[in-house]
Motif scaffolding. Sequence first.
Motif, PDB file in Angstrom:
ATOM      1  N   ARG A   6       0.827  -1.217   0.000  1.00 46.34           N
ATOM      2  CA  ARG A   6       0.000   0.000   0.000  1.00 46.34           C
ATOM      3  C   ARG A   6       0.856   1.261   0.000  1.00 46.34           C
ATOM      4  N   GLY A   7       2.018   1.206   0.624  1.00 46.58           N
ATOM      5  CA  GLY A   7       2.831   2.401   0.781  1.00 46.58           C
ATOM      6  C   GLY A   7       3.561   2.850  -0.465  1.00 46.58           C
ATOM      7  N   ILE A   8       3.596   2.022  -1.516  1.00 42.00           N
ATOM      8  CA  ILE A   8       4.361   2.378  -2.716  1.00 42.00           C
ATOM      9  C   ILE A   8       3.660   3.462  -3.523  1.00 42.00           C
ATOM     10  N   ALA A   9       2.404   3.228  -3.903  1.00 40.17           N
ATOM     11  CA  ALA A   9       1.697   4.220  -4.729  1.00 40.17           C
ATOM     12  C   ALA A   9       0.228   4.341  -4.351  1.00 40.17           C
ATOM     13  N   ALA A  10      -0.185   3.680  -3.277  1.00 40.06           N
ATOM     14  CA  ALA A  10      -1.582   3.741  -2.839  1.00 40.06           C
ATOM     15  C   ALA A  10      -1.604   4.245  -1.402  1.00 40.06           C
ATOM     16  N   GLY A  11      -2.437   3.654  -0.563  1.00 39.33           N
ATOM     17  CA  GLY A  11      -2.450   4.019   0.849  1.00 39.33           C
ATOM     18  C   GLY A  11      -3.215   5.299   1.145  1.00 39.33           C
ATOM     19  N   ASP A  12      -3.129   5.730   2.409  1.00 40.25           N
ATOM     20  CA  ASP A  12      -3.909   6.871   2.897  1.00 40.25           C
ATOM     21  C   ASP A  12      -3.488   8.178   2.228  1.00 40.25           C
ATOM     22  N   SER A  13      -4.460   9.052   2.026  1.00 36.56           N
ATOM     23  CA  SER A  13      -4.286  10.446   1.575  1.00 36.56           C
ATOM     24  C   SER A  13      -3.318  10.571   0.412  1.00 36.56           C
ATOM     25  N   ARG A  14      -3.465   9.707  -0.582  1.00 39.31           N
ATOM     26  CA  ARG A  14      -2.636   9.756  -1.786  1.00 39.31           C
ATOM     27  C   ARG A  14      -3.351  10.571  -2.855  1.00 39.31           C
ATOM     28  N   PHE A  15      -2.650  11.516  -3.499  1.00 38.90           N
ATOM     29  CA  PHE A  15      -3.272  12.245  -4.601  1.00 38.90           C
ATOM     30  C   PHE A  15      -3.589  11.264  -5.725  1.00 38.90           C
ATOM     31  N   SER A  16      -4.859  11.249  -6.167  1.00 42.55           N
ATOM     32  CA  SER A  16      -5.307  10.212  -7.096  1.00 42.55           C
ATOM     33  C   SER A  16      -6.255  10.766  -8.133  1.00 42.55           C
ATOM     34  N   ILE A  17      -6.141  10.237  -9.352  1.00 44.34           N
ATOM     35  CA  ILE A  17      -7.095  10.508 -10.429  1.00 44.34           C
ATOM     36  C   ILE A  17      -7.448   9.168 -11.050  1.00 44.34           C
ATOM     37  N   GLY A  18      -8.702   8.770 -10.978  1.00 42.08           N
ATOM     38  CA  GLY A  18      -9.101   7.488 -11.547  1.00 42.08           C
ATOM     39  C   GLY A  18     -10.432   7.045 -11.007  1.00 42.08           C
ATOM     40  N   GLY A  19     -10.650   5.736 -10.970  1.00 41.05           N
ATOM     41  CA  GLY A  19     -11.931   5.252 -10.477  1.00 41.05           C
ATOM     42  C   GLY A  19     -12.031   3.748 -10.522  1.00 41.05           C
ATOM     43  N   VAL A  20     -13.221   3.268 -10.177  1.00 38.63           N
ATOM     44  CA  VAL A  20     -13.521   1.839 -10.195  1.00 38.63           C
ATOM     45  C   VAL A  20     -14.807   1.612 -10.976  1.00 38.63           C
ATOM     46  N   THR A  21     -14.914   0.454 -11.588  1.00 48.54           N
ATOM     47  CA  THR A  21     -16.148   0.015 -12.212  1.00 48.54           C
ATOM     48  C   THR A  21     -16.333  -1.450 -11.851  1.00 48.54           C
ATOM     49  N   TYR A  22     -17.560  -1.898 -11.704  1.00 50.20           N
ATOM     50  CA  TYR A  22     -17.793  -3.222 -11.151  1.00 50.20           C
ATOM     51  C   TYR A  22     -19.128  -3.790 -11.614  1.00 50.20           C
ATOM     52  N   GLY A  23     -19.268  -5.088 -11.444  1.00 51.20           N
ATOM     53  CA  GLY A  23     -20.517  -5.790 -11.683  1.00 51.20           C
ATOM     54  C   GLY A  23     -20.685  -6.839 -10.601  1.00 51.20           C
ATOM     55  N   LYS A  24     -21.649  -7.717 -10.767  1.00 52.41           N
ATOM     56  CA  LYS A  24     -21.887  -8.740  -9.753  1.00 52.41           C
ATOM     57  C   LYS A  24     -20.732  -9.730  -9.657  1.00 52.41           C
ATOM     58  N   ARG A  25     -19.976  -9.891 -10.753  1.00 53.59           N
ATOM     59  CA  ARG A  25     -18.914 -10.893 -10.755  1.00 53.59           C
ATOM     60  C   ARG A  25     -17.542 -10.342 -11.129  1.00 53.59           C
ATOM     61  N   TRP A  26     -17.416  -9.039 -11.323  1.00 49.83           N
ATOM     62  CA  TRP A  26     -16.128  -8.500 -11.735  1.00 49.83           C
ATOM     63  C   TRP A  26     -15.905  -7.109 -11.153  1.00 49.83           C
ATOM     64  N   TYR A  27     -14.629  -6.713 -11.135  1.00 47.05           N
ATOM     65  CA  TYR A  27     -14.232  -5.424 -10.561  1.00 47.05           C
ATOM     66  C   TYR A  27     -12.921  -4.976 -11.214  1.00 47.05           C
ATOM     67  N   ILE A  28     -12.853  -3.684 -11.580  1.00 48.43           N
ATOM     68  CA  ILE A  28     -11.618  -3.092 -12.099  1.00 48.43           C
ATOM     69  C   ILE A  28     -11.439  -1.724 -11.432  1.00 48.43           C
ATOM     70  N   GLY A  29     -10.276  -1.497 -10.859  1.00 47.04           N
ATOM     71  CA  GLY A  29      -9.958  -0.205 -10.259  1.00 47.04           C
ATOM     72  C   GLY A  29      -8.592   0.257 -10.720  1.00 47.04           C
ATOM     73  N   SER A  30      -8.483   1.508 -11.155  1.00 50.16           N
ATOM     74  CA  SER A  30      -7.216   2.016 -11.654  1.00 50.16           C
ATOM     75  C   SER A  30      -7.105   3.507 -11.343  1.00 50.16           C
ATOM     76  N   TYR A  31      -5.917   3.935 -10.868  1.00 52.10           N
ATOM     77  CA  TYR A  31      -5.687   5.330 -10.522  1.00 52.10           C
ATOM     78  C   TYR A  31      -4.275   5.751 -10.917  1.00 52.10           C
ATOM     79  N   PHE A  32      -4.163   6.966 -11.409  1.00 48.81           N
ATOM     80  CA  PHE A  32      -2.869   7.632 -11.488  1.00 48.81           C
ATOM     81  C   PHE A  32      -2.671   8.340 -10.155  1.00 48.81           C
ATOM     82  N   THR A  33      -1.504   8.152  -9.539  1.00 42.66           N
ATOM     83  CA  THR A  33      -1.301   8.684  -8.192  1.00 42.66           C
ATOM     84  C   THR A  33      -0.034   9.537  -8.122  1.00 42.66           C
ATOM     85  N   GLY A  34      -0.002  10.373  -7.089  1.00 38.68           N
ATOM     86  CA  GLY A  34       1.151  11.226  -6.840  1.00 38.68           C
ATOM     87  C   GLY A  34       1.628  11.081  -5.409  1.00 38.68           C
ATOM     88  N   HIS A  35       1.962  12.194  -4.795  1.00 39.29           N
ATOM     89  CA  HIS A  35       2.476  12.192  -3.436  1.00 39.29           C
ATOM     90  C   HIS A  35       1.335  12.058  -2.425  1.00 39.29           C
TER      91      HIS A  35
END
Length: 566
Positions: free
Chosen positions: A297-326
């Motif tokens: 989590r600490g590499i490019a995700a985790g708490d209070s990370r600057f992020s641009i992106g989103g998630v999309t999902y269905g009953k059987r699938w999920y995709i989440g992707s973000y461009f992140t900064g500091h």
Amino acid sequence: MHWAYADSSQEATLKAMQQQMLEMNKQIMALKKEVTTLRSQQKTLKTAQASSARTHKKNISVAQQTPKAIAAPTTTTQTVASTTTTTAPTPIAQSGSMVVPTEQKAQTINVADQSDDAKKNQTTVLDLLHNRGLPPPDRGASFWSPNMPLFSSATQHDETVYVGGLRIGFPGGRPTIATDDGRYSFSIGLALQEDMGSYINSGTRKGETKGRFSQFRENLRRARIPFTFRYTDYSVNITPDFGNSTSTLYEANMQYGGIKNTILTLGFFEPRITLEGSESSNEGVLMERPAAVELARGIAAGDSRFSIGGVTYGKRWYIGSYFTGHTYSSTKDNPNIIKDQTGGVLRIAGRPYVSKDIDFHLGASASSAFNVAQTNNGKQYSFSGSPGFRLTQETLIQTGALNNVSNVWEAGPEVGFRWKRFLAKAEYIEYGINRSDNNSNLNFNGYYTSLTYTILGKPRSYDIRAAAFRAPGVEYDFDPKQNHWGALEISGRWSVLDLNSHKNSIDGVNGGQQTTWTGGLNWYPSPHFRVSLNYDHIMATSTPNNPLNTRGRNMDAVAARFQAAF
């Protein structure tokens, strides 16, 4: 993505139905009394037939009137049906983000028929007055948690109040003000976690520094107050966090939820990766995530990370992707940063098989710091592993500061399997540090497996919006007088984090390996409160560059957490 909410009109419907049932019960009792009277008359008639002829004729006259008397119950039953027709419950129809009453023509209710539409309507009304028995999220609600709609009661006692065209209520326990049409709303939440515990055996060996492993220590682990502003499909979340002895910003972001099964986010946010990392901190199986997950989590995700992106999902699938900064705290607390980090995260998951008793989850996560932050000391990076609970700032295994780092990455598969009340999870994560000088690139790894069993309450369920498992459900709040005990579960986990890479080479790293065995109990007396008790046994191999662990070190710790979530 929206859920229904109960209001005063629905409660009025329920009260009307209850009154209707009382009236029907009165009429049924009256019918029983009439039948008893008729049976008594018939017995009297049979006895009188043995009397004189004069009495016999009189009895015949009475007997000829009996069919009319026996027919009375049928007539009365028709009256019951007529009565129910005038008080038929109002069905509930879904419209947009709300569930609103709709008009319906009067119909007869057969209380003995379990499939009757009116009976279904009654169940719907009752369901609206209860939530699903799950904790609220640990961040702004907006479009995320399934049990945090715009309006629905947190408990059976909650009500929605109308004041000058505004609704004031407690969906999921969060104080919320909304316009009557639901277009505007504002809510305040709380995620409070107070930890206390002891390192009952710090395992210090000759020549090692003891470190800050206290026999008793407390820590305000989290103290988040989410503020959510919402206008139709747009929302803004601002969540300060006063936990961990510092005041910081957990999130400050804008979201758009107008696309079906999609949530887009811009701002400081926590993009969630890995299976364990995607669960709310209010609902984790143990007090802390495995060290391997925390490192990822600490590499490019985790708490209070600057992020641009989103998630999309269905009953059987999920995709989440973000461009992140500091992270928010990195620029606030580190004046040595010259150029901020840039990176990204990706998580893909699904449920190949699902049934009433089974949830089978498969997925994979990956993240990378494409460009490591440039500081006055160059591009440096380091890995370390936390020794279980956050009751100390010390670490037993660590790589130390590595120079000339161009990028850092992590990737790995995840699997989860729920069968009835059992839940098993496992993940493997590979880490890489690429260097721009002549030194070798470094590779590390971590993994864990855990098993959880729900003793009381509803078993853990699957959340398609997060592709993760939720807390056990509380069917009834803790009340010993009614034999209600909330939800209780027991968990165990084995986790490993290995920070050794080319350790026998001159350009390698001997950061040590840490193995942790953890056992724990979670008790939810209600969806808004939790008490956790965990025990850690930690075994770390030697780390020459760490004075706390030059010879290898084993330690034991026990801790408790008291949680409130609204």
